[in-house]
Design a protein around this motif. Structure first.
Motif, PDB file in Angstrom:
ATOM      1  N   ASP A   6       0.845  -1.183   0.000  1.00 45.66           N
ATOM      2  CA  ASP A   6       0.000   0.000   0.000  1.00 45.66           C
ATOM      3  C   ASP A   6       0.889   1.245   0.000  1.00 45.66           C
ATOM      4  N   LYS A   7       0.603   2.175  -0.918  1.00 45.18           N
ATOM      5  CA  LYS A   7       1.433   3.380  -1.034  1.00 45.18           C
ATOM      6  C   LYS A   7       1.444   4.185   0.274  1.00 45.18           C
ATOM      7  N   ARG A   8       0.352   4.113   1.018  1.00 47.27           N
ATOM      8  CA  ARG A   8       0.321   4.840   2.295  1.00 47.27           C
ATOM      9  C   ARG A   8       1.339   4.265   3.269  1.00 47.27           C
ATOM     10  N   LEU A   9       1.488   2.935   3.259  1.00 43.67           N
ATOM     11  CA  LEU A   9       2.497   2.298   4.107  1.00 43.67           C
ATOM     12  C   LEU A   9       3.899   2.673   3.653  1.00 43.67           C
ATOM     13  N   VAL A  10       4.100   2.705   2.330  1.00 46.13           N
ATOM     14  CA  VAL A  10       5.410   3.079   1.793  1.00 46.13           C
ATOM     15  C   VAL A  10       5.758   4.505   2.208  1.00 46.13           C
ATOM     16  N   ALA A  11       4.813   5.427   2.017  1.00 44.98           N
ATOM     17  CA  ALA A  11       5.060   6.831   2.354  1.00 44.98           C
ATOM     18  C   ALA A  11       5.354   6.992   3.843  1.00 44.98           C
ATOM     19  N   ALA A  12       4.576   6.323   4.679  1.00 49.09           N
ATOM     20  CA  ALA A  12       4.778   6.440   6.123  1.00 49.09           C
ATOM     21  C   ALA A  12       6.116   5.848   6.544  1.00 49.09           C
ATOM     22  N   SER A  13       6.484   4.706   5.948  1.00 48.26           N
ATOM     23  CA  SER A  13       7.733   4.053   6.315  1.00 48.26           C
ATOM     24  C   SER A  13       8.942   4.905   5.944  1.00 48.26           C
ATOM     25  N   PHE A  14       8.921   5.475   4.738  1.00 51.18           N
ATOM     26  CA  PHE A  14      10.060   6.280   4.311  1.00 51.18           C
ATOM     27  C   PHE A  14      10.086   7.637   5.003  1.00 51.18           C
ATOM     28  N   SER A  15       8.928   8.185   5.329  1.00 51.19           N
ATOM     29  CA  SER A  15       8.913   9.423   6.109  1.00 51.19           C
ATOM     30  C   SER A  15       9.558   9.185   7.475  1.00 51.19           C
ATOM     31  N   LYS A  16       9.228   8.073   8.093  1.00 55.19           N
ATOM     32  CA  LYS A  16       9.781   7.749   9.411  1.00 55.19           C
ATOM     33  C   LYS A  16      11.291   7.546   9.338  1.00 55.19           C
ATOM     34  N   ALA A  17      11.770   7.026   8.202  1.00 54.95           N
ATOM     35  CA  ALA A  17      13.192   6.709   8.050  1.00 54.95           C
ATOM     36  C   ALA A  17      14.019   7.877   7.535  1.00 54.95           C
ATOM     37  N   ALA A  18      13.389   9.015   7.289  1.00 47.95           N
ATOM     38  CA  ALA A  18      14.100  10.125   6.638  1.00 47.95           C
ATOM     39  C   ALA A  18      15.349  10.547   7.397  1.00 47.95           C
ATOM     40  N   ARG A  65      24.977  19.131 -11.820  1.00 48.47           N
ATOM     41  CA  ARG A  65      25.252  18.725 -13.203  1.00 48.47           C
ATOM     42  C   ARG A  65      24.625  19.697 -14.200  1.00 48.47           C
ATOM     43  N   TYR A  66      23.441  20.191 -13.844  1.00 47.25           N
ATOM     44  CA  TYR A  66      22.709  21.087 -14.746  1.00 47.25           C
ATOM     45  C   TYR A  66      22.393  22.399 -14.017  1.00 47.25           C
ATOM     46  N   PRO A  67      23.393  23.225 -13.767  1.00 49.14           N
ATOM     47  CA  PRO A  67      23.201  24.418 -12.926  1.00 49.14           C
ATOM     48  C   PRO A  67      22.247  25.449 -13.520  1.00 49.14           C
ATOM     49  N   ARG A  68      22.012  25.411 -14.826  1.00 48.36           N
ATOM     50  CA  ARG A  68      21.113  26.384 -15.455  1.00 48.36           C
ATOM     51  C   ARG A  68      19.695  25.858 -15.611  1.00 48.36           C
ATOM     52  N   SER A  69      19.442  24.663 -15.110  1.00 44.35           N
ATOM     53  CA  SER A  69      18.130  24.042 -15.252  1.00 44.35           C
ATOM     54  C   SER A  69      17.270  24.285 -14.020  1.00 44.35           C
ATOM     55  N   GLU A  70      15.963  24.161 -14.208  1.00 43.73           N
ATOM     56  CA  GLU A  70      15.036  24.161 -13.088  1.00 43.73           C
ATOM     57  C   GLU A  70      14.832  22.719 -12.636  1.00 43.73           C
ATOM     58  N   GLY A  71      14.993  22.476 -11.351  1.00 39.03           N
ATOM     59  CA  GLY A  71      14.836  21.125 -10.829  1.00 39.03           C
ATOM     60  C   GLY A  71      13.624  20.995  -9.935  1.00 39.03           C
ATOM     61  N   ILE A  72      12.899  19.897 -10.091  1.00 35.86           N
ATOM     62  CA  ILE A  72      11.718  19.615  -9.277  1.00 35.86           C
ATOM     63  C   ILE A  72      11.915  18.270  -8.597  1.00 35.86           C
ATOM     64  N   ALA A  73      11.874  18.265  -7.276  1.00 34.96           N
ATOM     65  CA  ALA A  73      12.015  17.039  -6.493  1.00 34.96           C
ATOM     66  C   ALA A  73      10.625  16.526  -6.129  1.00 34.96           C
ATOM     67  N   VAL A  74      10.365  15.252  -6.437  1.00 32.23           N
ATOM     68  CA  VAL A  74       9.045  14.654  -6.233  1.00 32.23           C
ATOM     69  C   VAL A  74       9.178  13.429  -5.348  1.00 32.23           C
ATOM     70  N   ASP A  75       8.302  13.299  -4.352  1.00 32.79           N
ATOM     71  CA  ASP A  75       8.302  12.099  -3.515  1.00 32.79           C
ATOM     72  C   ASP A  75       6.922  11.938  -2.892  1.00 32.79           C
ATOM     73  N   ILE A  76       6.546  10.691  -2.585  1.00 34.28           N
ATOM     74  CA  ILE A  76       5.265  10.461  -1.918  1.00 34.28           C
ATOM     75  C   ILE A  76       5.389  10.602  -0.405  1.00 34.28           C
ATOM     76  N   ALA A  77       6.623  10.627   0.108  1.00 29.48           N
ATOM     77  CA  ALA A  77       6.861  10.691   1.549  1.00 29.48           C
ATOM     78  C   ALA A  77       7.183  12.129   1.961  1.00 29.48           C
ATOM     79  N   GLU A  78       6.283  12.759   2.695  1.00 35.62           N
ATOM     80  CA  GLU A  78       6.476  14.146   3.091  1.00 35.62           C
ATOM     81  C   GLU A  78       7.727  14.305   3.952  1.00 35.62           C
ATOM     82  N   GLY A  79       8.039  13.286   4.769  1.00 34.94           N
ATOM     83  CA  GLY A  79       9.237  13.366   5.600  1.00 34.94           C
ATOM     84  C   GLY A  79      10.500  13.480   4.767  1.00 34.94           C
TER      85      GLY A  79
END
Length: 263
Positions: A6-18, A65-79
């Protein structure tokens, strides 16, 4: 096999481990560095996404590596996103899922994802979303875990009981078929084994827990594992000991795919 935690379990587990993740993430760093080396030298993205960015280690690497680029970091774990924000690893931080990216069509040039997509039940949706958000000629670069990962631990548990103790992963053949059938063109697709060694079972299981990557599957035993079963597991694993220590193998698939160039 499409069964995934379950993605909710994944998100919670990785948030806790941050907070502990970076201290035990040597494999993740090694794999991500290898994936960076597979990026086309000619690639100069205006905007990139780091999907499953974790604490932002490779978001920072992409920024360098790409200092002139815009970077977007995406994750399901808020932590994890909180750690990435604190490190100023990218220009924007988005809570999102690789199967349903909260981004406009044709809005980026590179989608980078290292050791995150194994948690996605629908890899076809991941590929479709990559095709949607990439601009013509854009690149999807990913690494993910395959069947055979943690096989030593799985085999040792089989000697103890019939429960599911080790996360299930998609086969390399499934990845290959899905990529070949996608709207993206394959530039690289290969599997490499990475092997770590541990002094004892406790070190191995502690590392998995600190990563947030311990057992999250349906069918896992409820409650604490008794001492007798842990001793039996340790005894079974000891039979696989090598001169370097207890082996722990990760089967990693690396993919570099490209959206067709525009007219």
């Amino acid at each position: 096999m499409n069964e995934r935690p379950d993605k909710r379990l994944v998100a919670a587990s990785f948030s806790k481990a941050a907070g502990s993740y970076d201290s035990v993430a040597q494999l993740q760093r090694d794999v991500g560095q290898q994936l960076l080396q597979y990026l086309p030298l000619s690639l100069q993205p205006q905007r990139w996404l780091d999907v499953g960015c974790g604490t932002g280690f490779f978001s920072r690497a992409l920024t360098d590596r790409y200092p002139r680029s815009e970077g977007i970091a995406v994750d399901i774990a808020e932590g994890m996103l909180q750690h990435a924000r604190q490190a100023s690893a990218a220009q924007a931080f988005v809570a999102g899922d690789a199967e349903r990216l909260p981004l406009r069509d044709a809005s980026c040039d590179l989608l980078f994802s290292s050791l995150a997509l194994q948690w996605c039940a629908d890899f076809q949706a991941v590929l479709d979303e990559a095709h949607r958000v990439l601009r013509p000629g854009g690149t999807l670069a990913f690494s993910s875990l395959c069947v055979g990962t943690l096989q030593e631990l799985r085999d040792s548990w089989l000697a103890v009981d019939g429960f599911v103790h080790v996360n299930r992963f998609r086969s390399a053949e499934d990845y290959q078929a899905l990529c070949a059938g996608s709207s993206l063109q394959i530039r690289r697709l290969q599997v490499r084994a990475h092997r770590l060694y541990y002094a004892d079972l406790r070190s191995l299981t502690h590392g998995l827990k600190a990563l947030g990557a311990h057992n999250l599957n349906d069918g896992r035993p409820a409650g604490l594992t008794g001492r007798a079963r842990l001793r039996a597991l340790a005894d079974a694993y000891e039979r696989q000991r090598q001169a370097e220590g207890l082996p722990c193998t990760y089967q990693v698939i690396y993919g570099v795919l490209q959206k067709e160039p525009g007219p």
